[in-house]
Design a protein around this motif. Sequence first.
Motif, short mmCIF file in Angstrom:
data_model
loop_
_atom_site.label_atom_id
_atom_site.label_comp_id
_atom_site.label_asym_id
_atom_site.label_seq_id
_atom_site.Cartn_x
_atom_site.Cartn_y
_atom_site.Cartn_z
N ASP A 4 0.82 -1.22 0.00
CA ASP A 4 0.00 0.00 0.00
C ASP A 4 0.85 1.27 0.00
O ASP A 4 0.51 2.26 -0.66
N GLU A 5 1.93 1.27 0.77
CA GLU A 5 2.75 2.47 0.87
C GLU A 5 3.42 2.80 -0.47
O GLU A 5 3.41 3.96 -0.92
N ILE A 6 3.97 1.79 -1.11
CA ILE A 6 4.62 2.02 -2.40
C ILE A 6 3.62 2.53 -3.43
O ILE A 6 3.89 3.48 -4.18
N ALA A 7 2.44 1.93 -3.48
CA ALA A 7 1.42 2.36 -4.43
C ALA A 7 0.99 3.80 -4.16
O ALA A 7 0.79 4.60 -5.10
N THR A 8 0.86 4.15 -2.89
CA THR A 8 0.43 5.51 -2.54
C THR A 8 1.51 6.52 -2.89
O THR A 8 1.22 7.60 -3.43
N ILE A 9 2.76 6.19 -2.59
CA ILE A 9 3.85 7.10 -2.95
C ILE A 9 3.93 7.26 -4.46
O ILE A 9 4.17 8.36 -4.98
N ALA A 10 3.72 6.17 -5.20
CA ALA A 10 3.75 6.24 -6.66
C ALA A 10 2.63 7.15 -7.17
O ALA A 10 2.84 7.99 -8.06
N ALA A 11 1.43 7.00 -6.62
CA ALA A 11 0.31 7.85 -7.05
C ALA A 11 0.59 9.32 -6.76
O ALA A 11 0.37 10.19 -7.61
N ASP A 12 1.08 9.59 -5.57
CA ASP A 12 1.44 10.96 -5.19
C ASP A 12 2.51 11.50 -6.14
O ASP A 12 2.45 12.66 -6.57
N ALA A 13 3.48 10.67 -6.47
CA ALA A 13 4.56 11.09 -7.36
C ALA A 13 4.03 11.48 -8.73
O ALA A 13 4.50 12.44 -9.35
N TRP A 14 3.05 10.73 -9.24
CA TRP A 14 2.42 11.10 -10.51
C TRP A 14 1.63 12.41 -10.38
O TRP A 14 1.60 13.23 -11.31
N MET A 15 0.97 12.60 -9.25
CA MET A 15 0.10 13.75 -9.08
C MET A 15 0.86 15.06 -8.95
O MET A 15 0.37 16.12 -9.35
N ILE A 16 2.06 15.03 -8.38
CA ILE A 16 2.77 16.27 -8.09
C ILE A 16 3.06 17.07 -9.35
O ILE A 16 2.64 18.25 -9.45
N ASN A 43 -1.45 11.81 -16.44
CA ASN A 43 -1.07 10.81 -15.44
C ASN A 43 -2.06 10.66 -14.29
O ASN A 43 -1.87 9.80 -13.42
N LEU A 44 -3.12 11.45 -14.27
CA LEU A 44 -4.12 11.28 -13.23
C LEU A 44 -4.82 9.92 -13.30
O LEU A 44 -5.08 9.31 -12.25
N PRO A 45 -5.13 9.42 -14.50
CA PRO A 45 -5.77 8.09 -14.53
C PRO A 45 -4.93 7.01 -13.84
O PRO A 45 -5.48 6.15 -13.13
N ARG A 46 -3.62 7.08 -14.02
CA ARG A 46 -2.77 6.08 -13.36
C ARG A 46 -2.76 6.29 -11.85
O ARG A 46 -2.81 5.31 -11.09
N ALA A 47 -2.71 7.53 -11.42
CA ALA A 47 -2.75 7.80 -9.98
C ALA A 47 -4.04 7.27 -9.37
O ALA A 47 -4.04 6.64 -8.31
N VAL A 48 -5.15 7.53 -10.04
CA VAL A 48 -6.45 7.04 -9.55
C VAL A 48 -6.46 5.52 -9.48
O VAL A 48 -6.93 4.93 -8.50
N GLU A 49 -5.93 4.88 -10.52
CA GLU A 49 -5.89 3.42 -10.55
C GLU A 49 -5.09 2.86 -9.38
O GLU A 49 -5.51 1.89 -8.72
N LEU A 50 -3.94 3.45 -9.12
CA LEU A 50 -3.11 2.98 -8.00
C LEU A 50 -3.84 3.15 -6.67
O LEU A 50 -3.84 2.24 -5.83
N LEU A 51 -4.44 4.29 -6.48
CA LEU A 51 -5.11 4.57 -5.21
C LEU A 51 -6.34 3.68 -5.03
O LEU A 51 -6.63 3.22 -3.92
N GLU A 52 -7.07 3.46 -6.10
CA GLU A 52 -8.25 2.59 -5.98
C GLU A 52 -7.84 1.16 -5.65
O GLU A 52 -8.57 0.45 -4.95
N GLY A 53 -6.67 0.75 -6.13
CA GLY A 53 -6.17 -0.57 -5.77
C GLY A 53 -5.90 -0.68 -4.28
O GLY A 53 -6.24 -1.68 -3.63
N VAL A 54 -5.29 0.39 -3.73
CA VAL A 54 -5.01 0.40 -2.29
C VAL A 54 -6.32 0.37 -1.50
O VAL A 54 -6.49 -0.41 -0.56
N LEU A 55 -7.25 1.22 -1.89
CA LEU A 55 -8.50 1.34 -1.13
C LEU A 55 -9.37 0.10 -1.26
O LEU A 55 -10.17 -0.19 -0.35
N LYS A 56 -9.23 -0.63 -2.35
CA LYS A 56 -9.96 -1.89 -2.47
C LYS A 56 -9.44 -2.89 -1.45
O LYS A 56 -10.22 -3.64 -0.85
N ARG A 57 -8.12 -2.86 -1.24
CA ARG A 57 -7.53 -3.78 -0.25
C ARG A 57 -7.77 -3.28 1.16
O ARG A 57 -8.11 -4.07 2.06
N HIS A 58 -7.57 -1.98 1.36
CA HIS A 58 -7.65 -1.40 2.71
C HIS A 58 -8.38 -0.05 2.64
O HIS A 58 -7.75 0.99 2.49
#
Length: 558
Positions: free
Chosen positions: A185-197, A207-222
């Motif tokens: 989860d941490e790596i995915a969140t940092i990656a999403a943030d890195a795309w968003m900055i 790159n927002l679609p990829r950030a959203v995809e990463l974050l939705e993956g995290v939130l689906k798990r947790h």
Amino acid sequence: MRTWMLLPLLALLPATVSDGAMTAPLSFLLADVAVCGGGDAPVSAVPEILPGYGSGGFTITTVNPEAQAFFDNGMQLAHAFAHKAATAAMARAVQLDQTCAMCLWGAAWTDGPTINFTIDPAEQKTAAGKVAAAEKLLTPASPTKERELIAALKLRYDHGGGTGSGDRAFAKAMDSLAVKYPDDDEIATIAADAWMIPTAQSSGTRNLPRAVELLEGVLKRHPDYTPAIHFYIHATEMSGFPARAEPYADRLPALAPHASHLVHMPSHTFYQIGRYQDAADTNVRAVAMGIENAKRQGLPQPGGEWLLPYHGHNVQYGVGGALMSGDAKDALDLSGPMLAAAVHSPKGPNPFLQMAMGTAYAAEARFAVPADVLALPDPGAKFAFAQAYRHYARGEAQARLGNAAGVRAELALIPESVGPSNKADFTEHATRLMLIARYVLQGRAAMIEGHPLEAAKFFASGAKIEEAKTVASFSDPPIWWYPVRRSYAAALLAAGKPQEALSATDTVLARRLHDPLTLSVRADAEKALGQTDGATRDRALATEGWRGDKAAFELAAI
């Protein structure tokens, strides 16, 4: 979507103290000025673990359990935008275990840019030095993942800072790690943030679609992972589908009860989906936390909360939500201190500060006793834009009194320009707000005088400026306090044109979902057209969403 480099990031500078009182408590920095070192969390000489800031962190190689605890807390604080406390926590982790490569990685990562601010070359050099030091601490036994994280972060500070090639290289590297470690989860969140900055700093959507995809993956798990919720709220708003974040926004404050920024964050979603009172309530809580946090940090009192970088943003957001929901008490409780503090800004009367003051003046205009609005002090000639917004507020107060002559007297004191205007220093935007104010007051006067078609023309002109991208996407919450087209719709209805009024309300409600006053106009238009069911439904929605005096539903007041 909102122009993210123009976020109303109301950051503050140190104040001077005389006889125990703050004489210069407030400075709203322009949005492209860094707020490095800011934060809402207390920082002591010897840092302590600060609970209540949400999730974050992961197991690292360290011989000291306390260093692990501070590393995790530093990640939590950084994700919650408690920047100064995060830096202190990571520094403490490094101090506790000077053989810990990932502690240095954490210290370098918290030095980095965010969606709200960049870092300059000197700061990049310092952060790069920490990464280099982390590399030297790696041993043959160091885990592969730690080597990869350090290698990725090294890329960020080579022509990075928020908008450069290094930022994109870091995002790509972190994305590769997110693919390699799909359950992290941490790596995915940092990656999403890195795309968003870099996307946020360029006010784009790449790159927002990829950030959203990463974050939705995290939130689906947790679904309770607070860093992912924080960035998901931003990413969905930036992407134009804020409603996706609603279930997560609802749960965030309880998950990070001591993080005022995370308590505030749901208001971004709430405002965009038409939950205006919830946006106001959320920021009332965040503002109260900011006041308490300032006391805990030992900041000069009274007014130390204005030294916290996000306090002013929370105040403006709270006022913005309350203006839309009719919450007079909260709007006035928040706007009064803002106006009192703003005129003492040591940074000077920059246009962005004055536009924020305009939101506060609008709250006074709509909710304060008219005599009190007319008695508001002049902010002074150096606050030329704020002076104009004060005259607008006085004009609105005269309109509430039914005094068309008084409205026109205040209108005459609002200039069309106070000097050169351009985008770079926001004077163009501030000037446009003055023009909107002039058109609105002209419309108010015409409505009072019984000339609704004439009023409609003025409101239409104001709406054209307010809806243009320069104003509409300038900041979040919107820098002009209400959708002017709803007044246009009200004028059309008063002129006996219910079908045209109904069409105008459709346009408004597509931009400002569930706006109670627009729904009220819509209900009246539907009733005039014999659409009984629609009128009943919209009247109920308008009443449900409005916390203020129902006299505001009168067409001349809308």
